[in-house]
Design an enzyme around this catalytic site. Sequence first.
Site, PDB file in Angstrom:
ATOM      1  N   TYR A 157       0.847  -1.197   0.000  1.00 22.38           N
ATOM      2  CA  TYR A 157       0.000   0.000   0.000  1.00 22.38           C
ATOM      3  C   TYR A 157       0.889   1.256   0.000  1.00 22.38           C
ATOM      4  O   TYR A 157       0.517   2.307  -0.536  1.00 22.38           O
ATOM      5  CB  TYR A 157      -0.961  -0.024   1.204  1.00 22.38           C
ATOM      6  N   LYS A 164      -3.085   8.634   2.526  1.00 18.29           N
ATOM      7  CA  LYS A 164      -4.330   8.524   3.317  1.00 18.29           C
ATOM      8  C   LYS A 164      -4.151   9.146   4.708  1.00 18.29           C
ATOM      9  O   LYS A 164      -5.096   9.717   5.267  1.00 18.29           O
ATOM     10  CB  LYS A 164      -4.771   7.062   3.441  1.00 18.29           C
TER      11      LYS A 164
HETATM   12  P1  NAD Z   1     -11.956   3.691  -8.539  1.00 16.82           P
HETATM   13  O1  NAD Z   1     -10.792   3.350  -9.405  1.00 16.82           O
HETATM   14  O2  NAD Z   1     -13.284   3.327  -9.025  1.00 16.82           O
HETATM   15  O3  NAD Z   1     -11.933   5.224  -8.165  1.00 16.82           O
HETATM   16  C1  NAD Z   1     -10.756   6.003  -8.132  1.00 16.82           C
HETATM   17  C2  NAD Z   1     -11.095   7.276  -8.857  1.00 16.82           C
HETATM   18  O4  NAD Z   1     -10.015   8.209  -8.782  1.00 16.82           O
HETATM   19  C3  NAD Z   1     -11.369   7.043 -10.363  1.00 16.82           C
HETATM   20  O5  NAD Z   1     -12.645   7.513 -10.688  1.00 16.82           O
HETATM   21  C4  NAD Z   1     -10.306   7.875 -11.044  1.00 16.82           C
HETATM   22  O6  NAD Z   1     -10.755   8.451 -12.261  1.00 16.82           O
HETATM   23  C5  NAD Z   1     -10.068   8.937  -9.980  1.00 16.82           C
HETATM   24  N1  NAD Z   1      -8.839   9.674 -10.215  1.00 16.82           N
HETATM   25  C6  NAD Z   1      -7.559   9.234 -10.199  1.00 16.82           C
HETATM   26  N2  NAD Z   1      -6.742  10.229 -10.563  1.00 16.82           N
HETATM   27  C7  NAD Z   1      -7.524  11.318 -10.817  1.00 16.82           C
HETATM   28  C8  NAD Z   1      -7.267  12.641 -11.248  1.00 16.82           C
HETATM   29  N3  NAD Z   1      -6.031  13.075 -11.501  1.00 16.82           N
HETATM   30  N4  NAD Z   1      -8.316  13.485 -11.416  1.00 16.82           N
HETATM   31  C9  NAD Z   1      -9.602  13.070 -11.180  1.00 16.82           C
HETATM   32  N5  NAD Z   1      -9.894  11.828 -10.768  1.00 16.82           N
HETATM   33  C10 NAD Z   1      -8.866  10.974 -10.599  1.00 16.82           C
HETATM   34  O7  NAD Z   1     -11.639   2.966  -7.140  1.00 16.82           O
HETATM   35  P2  NAD Z   1     -12.331   3.081  -5.705  1.00 16.82           P
HETATM   36  O8  NAD Z   1     -11.811   1.920  -4.967  1.00 16.82           O
HETATM   37  O9  NAD Z   1     -13.771   3.294  -5.822  1.00 16.82           O
HETATM   38  O10 NAD Z   1     -11.630   4.367  -5.081  1.00 16.82           O
HETATM   39  C11 NAD Z   1     -12.352   5.488  -4.588  1.00 16.82           C
HETATM   40  C12 NAD Z   1     -11.724   5.956  -3.292  1.00 16.82           C
HETATM   41  O11 NAD Z   1     -11.940   4.973  -2.287  1.00 16.82           O
HETATM   42  C13 NAD Z   1     -10.215   6.168  -3.353  1.00 16.82           C
HETATM   43  O12 NAD Z   1      -9.874   7.287  -2.575  1.00 16.82           O
HETATM   44  C14 NAD Z   1      -9.695   4.909  -2.704  1.00 16.82           C
HETATM   45  O13 NAD Z   1      -8.395   5.077  -2.159  1.00 16.82           O
HETATM   46  C15 NAD Z   1     -10.737   4.737  -1.632  1.00 16.82           C
HETATM   47  N6  NAD Z   1     -10.780   3.409  -0.992  1.00 16.82           N
HETATM   48  C16 NAD Z   1     -10.865   2.292  -1.742  1.00 16.82           C
HETATM   49  C17 NAD Z   1     -10.886   1.055  -1.118  1.00 16.82           C
HETATM   50  C18 NAD Z   1     -10.943  -0.223  -1.919  1.00 16.82           C
HETATM   51  O14 NAD Z   1     -10.585  -1.276  -1.387  1.00 16.82           O
HETATM   52  N7  NAD Z   1     -11.396  -0.197  -3.158  1.00 16.82           N
HETATM   53  C19 NAD Z   1     -10.850   0.971   0.282  1.00 16.82           C
HETATM   54  C20 NAD Z   1     -10.783   2.150   1.020  1.00 16.82           C
HETATM   55  C21 NAD Z   1     -10.734   3.363   0.379  1.00 16.82           C
END
Ligand code: NAD
Length: 257
Positions: A157, A164
């Site tokens: 990570y 984060k």
């Molecule tokens: P996801 O890939 O669907 O979403 C990530 C988003 O970030 C995408 O829509 C992407 O277009 C956007 N992004 C990246 N760079 C960008 C930029 N320069 N400008 C605009 N948008 C940008 O994946 P997700 O898992 O739904 O992630 C959403 C959030 O949840 C993130 O912050 C991720 O760290 C967090 N999260 C995810 C998990 C997991 O296990 N999936 C767990 C905890 C937290």
Amino acid sequence: MTDFTGKQGLIVGVANKRSIAWAIAQATASRGARLALTYQGRFEEHVTELSQGLSAAPLVLPCDVTSDSDLAAVFATVDREFGGLDFVVHGAAFAPRDELTAPFSQTSRDGFRMALDISAYSLIALSRGAAPLMERRGGGSILTLSYLGSERVFPNYNVMGVAKAALEATVRYLAADLGPRNIRVNAISAGPIKTLASAGISGFSSILGVYRERAPLRRTIETGEVGDVAAFLLGDGARAITGEVVMVDAGYHITGM
Ligand code: NAD
């Protein structure tokens, strides 16, 4: 259940139907919210197509969160079309692939800068743009998405954990800064879910396995479960909650072994 009738929200971070931000879009739209969804360039088609499935047609706008001009254009359009904002969801995160595979001590200056800029600074930029629009509505609610890697070490990570940690500190500083304007800022720390972003973390499936084995609820979570908590935090029921990181992880974070 929170009623979002008459509420207007901006959602940043939908890439596809598995995105956590998409589940939050569905949870708020199905409760009556009118939405603006942004997409990062390559996801235009996906997001436009998904948006057609929402009950009220949302605004769909391009936005790279590293671009001040994109952000300014989003807020100008939202201002023109909505005249104010009640909530913002920040679901953007990114770290270059090398940073999620190499040993942490090999983190590059550029990789660090990019991860922190996209995944943490962007919350400040979005909040600054949203605040005047929220003030016109008497206040608002801002929500971001974090992960337990901010406090504990998970394999690969890496710099995302540092981003984060910065994001969660940013939530607290923004909450203190914007609270007097009745703008709340919170985070949901979600358990691991298979999405485009998490697919970039090598060994992610084994993290899922550990949660299934050790979380008190003996399972992982679904995006819809994050959507439901998000609807609560974004809505009036949570009007006294700000600066908080709410764990939605089937209880995993309480475990010692
Ligand atoms: P996801 O890939 O669907 O979403 C990530 C988003 O970030 C995408 O829509 C992407 O277009 C956007 N992004 C990246 N760079 C960008 C930029 N320069 N400008 C605009 N948008 C940008 O994946 P997700 O898992 O739904 O992630 C959403 C959030 O949840 C993130 O912050 C991720 O760290 C967090 N999260 C995810 C998990 C997991 O296990 N999936 C767990 C905890 C937290």
